[in-house]
Scaffold this active site. Sequence first.
Site, PDB file in Angstrom:
ATOM      1  N   HIS A  45       0.805  -1.220   0.000  1.00 47.09           N
ATOM      2  CA  HIS A  45       0.000   0.000   0.000  1.00 47.09           C
ATOM      3  C   HIS A  45       0.835   1.265   0.000  1.00 47.09           C
ATOM      4  O   HIS A  45       2.013   1.252   0.363  1.00 47.09           O
ATOM      5  CB  HIS A  45      -0.892   0.014   1.253  1.00 47.09           C
ATOM      6  CG  HIS A  45      -0.064   0.006   2.509  1.00 47.09           C
ATOM      7  ND1 HIS A  45       0.340  -1.167   3.112  1.00 47.09           N
ATOM      8  CD2 HIS A  45       0.467   1.010   3.241  1.00 47.09           C
ATOM      9  CE1 HIS A  45       1.084  -0.870   4.164  1.00 47.09           C
ATOM     10  NE2 HIS A  45       1.179   0.441   4.272  1.00 47.09           N
ATOM     11  N   HIS A 136       4.775   7.023  -1.171  1.00 46.10           N
ATOM     12  CA  HIS A 136       5.703   5.906  -1.366  1.00 46.10           C
ATOM     13  C   HIS A 136       5.037   4.602  -0.963  1.00 46.10           C
ATOM     14  O   HIS A 136       4.063   4.597  -0.194  1.00 46.10           O
ATOM     15  CB  HIS A 136       6.968   6.110  -0.517  1.00 46.10           C
ATOM     16  CG  HIS A 136       6.701   5.990   0.954  1.00 46.10           C
ATOM     17  ND1 HIS A 136       6.230   7.039   1.714  1.00 46.10           N
ATOM     18  CD2 HIS A 136       6.798   4.932   1.803  1.00 46.10           C
ATOM     19  CE1 HIS A 136       6.065   6.649   2.956  1.00 46.10           C
ATOM     20  NE2 HIS A 136       6.392   5.367   3.043  1.00 46.10           N
TER      21      HIS A 136
HETATM   22  P1  2AM Z   1       5.152   3.255   5.546  1.00 45.39           P
HETATM   23  O1  2AM Z   1       3.973   3.820   4.823  1.00 45.39           O
HETATM   24  O2  2AM Z   1       6.381   4.075   5.392  1.00 45.39           O
HETATM   25  O3  2AM Z   1       5.410   1.822   5.204  1.00 45.39           O
HETATM   26  C1  2AM Z   1       1.208   0.519   8.665  1.00 45.39           C
HETATM   27  O4  2AM Z   1       2.065   0.389   9.746  1.00 45.39           O
HETATM   28  C2  2AM Z   1       1.668   1.579   7.721  1.00 45.39           C
HETATM   29  O5  2AM Z   1       1.572   2.869   8.332  1.00 45.39           O
HETATM   30  C3  2AM Z   1       3.099   1.385   7.266  1.00 45.39           C
HETATM   31  O6  2AM Z   1       3.096   1.312   5.875  1.00 45.39           O
HETATM   32  C4  2AM Z   1       3.856   2.572   7.825  1.00 45.39           C
HETATM   33  O7  2AM Z   1       4.831   3.233   7.106  1.00 45.39           O
HETATM   34  C5  2AM Z   1       2.779   3.567   8.153  1.00 45.39           C
HETATM   35  N1  2AM Z   1       3.144   4.316   9.358  1.00 45.39           N
HETATM   36  C6  2AM Z   1       3.291   5.650   9.422  1.00 45.39           C
HETATM   37  N2  2AM Z   1       3.592   6.036  10.656  1.00 45.39           N
HETATM   38  C7  2AM Z   1       3.685   4.911  11.405  1.00 45.39           C
HETATM   39  C8  2AM Z   1       4.000   4.661  12.780  1.00 45.39           C
HETATM   40  N3  2AM Z   1       4.261   5.649  13.641  1.00 45.39           N
HETATM   41  N4  2AM Z   1       4.025   3.380  13.203  1.00 45.39           N
HETATM   42  C9  2AM Z   1       3.754   2.363  12.331  1.00 45.39           C
HETATM   43  N5  2AM Z   1       3.447   2.546  11.034  1.00 45.39           N
HETATM   44  C10 2AM Z   1       3.399   3.815  10.569  1.00 45.39           C
END
Ligand code: 2AM
Length: 196
Positions: A45, A136
């Site tokens: 995603h 991204h």
């Molecule tokens: P990403 O988009 O860079 O991969 C689920 O965990 C999604 O939420 C992940 O894809 C993750 O990063 C995003 N995300 C953003 N902030 C986060 C946080 N503080 N903790 C975990 N996941 C986070």
Amino acid sequence: MGGERARRLFTAVAIPGALAEEVLGRVKAGVPESGFRFPRPDGLHLTLHFLGDVEPGRIDALCRALERSLVRIPGPVDARLAGTGAFPRRGEERVLWAGVEARSGALEDLLAAALVGAEEAGFDVAEHRSRPFRPHVTVARPRGAARAPETFWSLDLSGTFRVEAVTLFESVPSERGPNRYVALRDFGLVRGDVEK
Ligand code: 2AM
């Protein structure tokens, strides 16, 4: 009262399964499995808004508000994966990603609508709103201090896909391997040709 565990939620654009399989296949060919973890193709995603732990009793209201805000956005949005990158930056990689592009402002509109929905459901989105948006798709995370090999930077991770909805996902911990990202609800964009 209470008792039900909080659910870790985020809104995102789901990458279609066939493209996800293909792109992760290319990543795995360029990044050694010994040093990196890869997401599962189902649930790959583009994160819009990470809500964190949400009390189950708030989810219905969140879904209603997201439905109202996202149905105002014209779709579908044609998007593409383009280029490789890392957070926080090359040389200190914690997350390796494929960039996402679409016509100017289209992904920002999806983010804005996802934030409006969450805000209408009572979530505080002020900090998210002020944060830079770097669209991204995470494709690998280093185990320990592994560094991205040169082969990663020259990978071709391009591919096109069509966004017809924003999805509310749950991040579900798994005993072995990476968290599973489970789609709970899709919020369809209004068809652009209907508006005209
Ligand atoms: P990403 O988009 O860079 O991969 C689920 O965990 C999604 O939420 C992940 O894809 C993750 O990063 C995003 N995300 C953003 N902030 C986060 C946080 N503080 N903790 C975990 N996941 C986070």
